[in-house]
Design a protein around this motif. Structure first.
Motif, PDB file in Angstrom:
ATOM      1  N   PHE A 283      43.213  69.257  18.469  1.00 56.58           N
ATOM      2  CA  PHE A 283      42.438  70.240  19.229  1.00 56.58           C
ATOM      3  C   PHE A 283      41.571  71.079  18.280  1.00 56.58           C
ATOM      4  CE2 PHE A 283      41.972  74.580  20.784  1.00 56.58           C
ATOM      5  CZ  PHE A 283      41.454  74.386  22.061  1.00 56.58           C
ATOM      6  N   LYS A 284      42.157  71.540  17.185  1.00 53.41           N
ATOM      7  CA  LYS A 284      41.403  72.344  16.211  1.00 53.41           C
ATOM      8  C   LYS A 284      40.203  71.581  15.680  1.00 53.41           C
ATOM      9  CE  LYS A 284      44.507  73.614  13.113  1.00 53.41           C
ATOM     10  NZ  LYS A 284      45.077  74.351  11.942  1.00 53.41           N
ATOM     11  N   ALA A 285      40.462  70.358  15.288  1.00 55.35           N
ATOM     12  CA  ALA A 285      39.383  69.548  14.704  1.00 55.35           C
ATOM     13  C   ALA A 285      38.294  69.262  15.728  1.00 55.35           C
ATOM     14  CB  ALA A 285      39.957  68.246  14.152  1.00 55.35           C
ATOM     15  N   ASP A 286      38.690  68.897  16.935  1.00 53.34           N
ATOM     16  CA  ASP A 286      37.718  68.563  17.981  1.00 53.34           C
ATOM     17  C   ASP A 286      36.873  69.767  18.388  1.00 53.34           C
ATOM     18  OD1 ASP A 286      38.693  66.008  17.948  1.00 53.34           O
ATOM     19  OD2 ASP A 286      39.871  66.195  19.798  1.00 53.34           O
ATOM     20  N   LYS A 287      37.470  70.950  18.375  1.00 51.60           N
ATOM     21  CA  LYS A 287      36.744  72.155  18.789  1.00 51.60           C
ATOM     22  C   LYS A 287      35.730  72.619  17.746  1.00 51.60           C
ATOM     23  CE  LYS A 287      38.007  72.984  22.920  1.00 51.60           C
ATOM     24  NZ  LYS A 287      37.020  73.016  24.013  1.00 51.60           N
ATOM     25  N   GLY A 288      35.913  72.190  16.515  1.00 58.51           N
ATOM     26  CA  GLY A 288      34.945  72.576  15.492  1.00 58.51           C
ATOM     27  C   GLY A 288      35.506  73.490  14.420  1.00 58.51           C
ATOM     28  N   LEU A 289      36.789  73.290  14.048  1.00 60.21           N
ATOM     29  CA  LEU A 289      37.387  74.108  12.998  1.00 60.21           C
ATOM     30  C   LEU A 289      36.568  74.053  11.712  1.00 60.21           C
ATOM     31  CD1 LEU A 289      39.734  75.822  11.905  1.00 60.21           C
ATOM     32  CD2 LEU A 289      40.895  73.684  11.293  1.00 60.21           C
ATOM     33  N   ALA A 290      35.977  72.920  11.411  1.00 57.23           N
ATOM     34  CA  ALA A 290      35.203  72.770  10.173  1.00 57.23           C
ATOM     35  C   ALA A 290      34.029  73.757  10.133  1.00 57.23           C
ATOM     36  CB  ALA A 290      34.694  71.339  10.037  1.00 57.23           C
ATOM     37  N   LYS A 291      33.402  73.999  11.303  1.00 55.16           N
ATOM     38  CA  LYS A 291      32.293  74.965  11.367  1.00 55.16           C
ATOM     39  C   LYS A 291      32.779  76.376  11.060  1.00 55.16           C
ATOM     40  CE  LYS A 291      29.592  72.534  14.934  1.00 55.16           C
ATOM     41  NZ  LYS A 291      29.049  72.653  16.321  1.00 55.16           N
TER      42      LYS A 291
END
Length: 548
Positions: free
Chosen positions: A522-530
Motif C-alpha cells: 500500500f505504501k509503495a503503490d500510494k507513492g511513498l517514494a515521492k
C-alpha cells in the motif's frame, strides 16, 4: 515593512517642516499612536516603556492550557516590571478550528503561540498575517539581536530572508556541546520499582526477556491496589499510530533515521526494518498471551495516567515527564511503588539507545500578528522574555521571595519547592514559577543551573542523560501543505494508524506477516517514494543550515 525615509521627507516638504515630520516619523517607528519609544543596541526597549501600561491578547493553541495572567505572583511581578499585562485566549475545543476561523476572518490577536509543526504557521506567513521579527527588531528593538540565539534565527529564517517566529524549548547543536551530560530525554522504558525488584530485576532488553518478565509479573502480582495488573502500557493510540511505538521505539533500538542517504519516517512505520519488526512481533505475542489488554488501544491519556497513578502497569514505554502527577501520587502512598527507568528494548547487537533530547525546532513558536495593537511593545516584550532576565523571572520568579541565590545558584525557597511537589496546580495558579508561562522558555539555558528534581521524579530524568542525542537534522521535515506529497503522507499515516494496532492484535505470526506485506505494498503503490524524496531534500537543507 516599508520604512520612512527622513531625508526624502525633508527634501519633499522643506527643512522647516523637518522637526515636526521627524517627530511623526519617530512615533510611527515607535509603534504609532501609543508613542512607544524605540530601544537601541545597548538598551532594550521594554525598559524605556515600562511605565506605559498595555494589555496584549495572547492566543495559546492548546486547549488544555488553563493558566491566567494576573492570578499568580510571578505574572503580577512581570507586569509591574514591564508594564505589560496579558489576556490569554485558549480554544475551548478543537484548536485547528479556532485558529483557522481567526485566520479566515483576519482576526488574529496580538500574539500567537502554536506548535512549530502546525500547518497554520506557513499559512500565516504566506498570507502576510504576521510580522517579520527581524524587521520589527531593526526598527523598534535592536537589542533583540544581542540576546536572540543566531542558530535559532537561522533555523527559522524563511526563503525571503526573514524570521517570523521564535521557539521555546529549543536546543541548538552548541547547547549539546555546552551542556553535555546535563540534558535529559523524555523517552523512557519504565518499570514499577517494587515489582521489578521482586522479580529479581530481569533483563528486558530482548524480546525473550521482555516477554518472560511480563509473564512473571502477571503470575506473581495478578493485582495492583486491588485492581488487575497491566503488564505493559504505552501512550494512547491515535488515528495515525502511536508515538512511543514509532519514533521512541526506533530510538531505543538505535535505528538511524537515514538509510542509503534517504530519510526513513518512523511515523509511517519502519515496516521493512527487521530490528523494528522483531519487537512488533514481541508485542503481538504479548497481546496473544493476554499480557497486553485490549484497553491499551482505546485508553486516552487521562485514563492511562489514572491507571499509572494506581500503579497498575508493570512496565511502560512512556514519556517520563508526563508521569509527574502519577509519580507524585505513588510516592506519597509508597516511595517504593514509583516507576523507575531501566534498560528497555535493544537491537540484536545490544547497542545503547539513542534517545531524543530537545530539538532545535523546539516545541512551539510565538509570532506577532499584524493586528497587534502595538508592534513595538510586542517585540520588546518578546525580547524581555527570551533574555536572561526574562528567563530568570519566568523560571525562578521573584528574588528573595520565591527564590534566593545559594552559592551563585538560583534556588527556590523550601516553601515553593514543597508546594510544587505537593500541589503543582496550586503552585502554578498562585506562585507561577518553573515556566508556568512556558511560551518562550529556554530549557537549555536552565541546564546551566542544574535541575533539582523531586524524589518522585528524579531517577527517570537522570537515567536518560548518557543516551541523549540531537536529531536536529530531522526536525521540520513538513511537506508543503496541500501538496500531492502531503496528501499521500496523510493517507499513509491514517492507514498506518489502523495497521499498527492490527499487527499487535494479529492472531498469529502468519496473519501478522500478511498484514505487514499488504501495508508495505500500500505504501509503495500510494507513492511513498515521492514523500521520501521531498523529506530527504528537506533533511539535506537542514544539514546545510546546521553546517553554517
Amino acid at each position: 515593512m516599508k520604512r520612512i525615509k527622513k531625508i526624502a521627507i525633508a527634501a519633499a516638504f522643506g527643512l522647516a517642516a523637518f522637526a515636526s515630520l521627524a517627530l511623526i516619523s519617530c512615533n510611527e517607528k515607535s509603534g504609532g499612536k501609543n508613542g512607544t519609544l524605540a530601544g537601541s543596541e545597548n538598551e532594550p526597549g521594554w525598559k524605556l516603556n515600562k511605565d506605559k501600561k498595555i494589555t496584549f491578547d495572547w492566543y495559546i493553541n492548546f486547549s488544555w492550557f488553563a493558566r491566567h495572567w494576573g492570578d499568580s505572583k510571578v505574572s503580577k511581578y512581570i507586569t509591574g516590571k514591564t508594564g505589560v499585562d496579558v489576556n490569554f485566549i485558549v480554544p475551548a475545543g478543537n484548536e485547528a478550528e479556532k485558529l483557522n476561523t481567526m485566520i479566515a476572518g483576519d482576526a488574529l490577536p496580538d500574539l500567537i503561540t502554536l506548535g512549530w509543526y502546525e500547518g497554520q504557521v506557513p499559512m500565516m506567513i504566506d498570507s502576510s498575517l504576521v510580522y517579520a521579527l527581524d524587521e520589527l527588531a531593526e526598527d523598534y528593538d535592536p537589542y533583540f539581536f544581542k540576546i536572540a540565539n543566531p542558530d535559532k534565527l537561522g533555523w527559522y529564517r524563511q526563503e525571503d530572508g526573514h524570521v517570523y517566529g521564535y521557539p521555546n524549548a529549543s536546543y541548538t547543536p552548541a547547547d549539546y556541546e555546552k551542556y553535555a551530560g546535563k540534558l535529559t530525554s523524555n523517552e523512557t522504558f519504565l518499570v514499577r520499582k517494587d515489582i521489578y525488584e521482586a522479580l529479581g530485576k530481569p533483563d528486558m532488553t530482548t524480546p525473550e526477556g521482555f516477554l518472560a518478565a511480563l509473564r512473571k509479573a502477571k503470575q506473581k502480582f495478578p493485582t495492583a491496589n486491588g485492581l488487575p495488573l497491566i503488564p505493559f502500557g504505552t501512550a494512547e493510540f491515535t488515528d495515525v499510530g502511536n508515538s512511543q511505538l514509532q519514533g521512541v521505539l526506533q530510538h531505543f533500538l538505535a535505528l538511524d533515521p537515514e538509510k542509503d542517504g534517504k530519510f526513513e519516517d518512523a511515523a509511517l512505520g519502519l515496516t521493512e526494518n527487521p530490528e523494528y519488526i522483531r519487537w512488533l512481533k514481541a508485542l503481538r505475542q504479548a497481546h496473544e498471551e493476554g499480557l497486553i489488554p485490549t484497553d491499551i488501544f482505546v485508553d486516552k491519556r487521562s485514563q492511562i495516567e489514572e491507571k499509572a497513578a494506581q500503579g497498575r502497569y508493570f512496565c511502560m514505554l512512556y514519556m517520563n515527564w508526563d508521569m509527574q502527577a502519577p509519580q507524585n501520587a505513588l510516592y506519597a502512598r509508597d516511595p517504593n511503588s514509583i516507576y523507575v527507568a531501566v534498560d528497555g528494548p535493544k537491537n540484536t547487537r545490544g547497542d545503547e539507545p539513542k534517545l531524543a533530547g530537545g530539538s532545535i525546532a523546539g516545541w512551539t513558536v510565538t509570532l506577532i500578528s499584524k493586528k497587534c495593537k502595538d508592534k513595538a511593545r510586542a517585540i520588546q516584550f518578546l525580547t524581555y522574555l527570551i533574555s536572561d532576565e526574562g528567563q530568570m523571572d519566568t523560571n525562578f520568579g521573584i528574588p528573595n521571595e520565591t527564590y534566593t541565590m545559594v552559592n551563585g545558584i538560583p534556588t527556590l525557597t523550601p516553601e515553593v519547592k514543597a508546594l510544587d511537589s505537593s500541589d503543582k496546580n496550586k503552585q502554578e495558579n498562585e506562585i507561577g514559577v518553573l515556566y508556568t508561562y512556558w511560551m518562550l522558555m529556554d530549557t537549555a539555558w536552565q541546564a546551566q543551573w542544574g535541575v533539582e528534581y523531586a524524589p518522585s521524579l528524579e531517577q527517570p530524568q537522570l537515567w536518560t542523560r548518557p543516551y541523549v542525542c540531537s536529531y536536529a537534522v530531522y526536525d521540520g521535515l513538513t511537506l508543503p501543505v496541500g501538496s500531492d506529497e502531503d496528501l499521500i503522507y496523510q493517507e499513509i499515516q491514517r492507514k498506518w494508524g489502523k495497521v499498527l494496532s492490527n499487527l499487535i492484535r494479529a492472531s498469529s505470526e502468519k496473519e501478522f506477516d500478511t498484514i505487514l506485506a499488504d501495508y508495505n505494498k500500500f505504501k509503495a503503490d500510494k507513492g511513498l517514494a515521492k514523500v521520501q524524496k521531498i523529506q530527504t531534500e528537506l533533511m539535506n537543507k537542514n544539514k546545510a543550515k546546521l553546517a553554517k
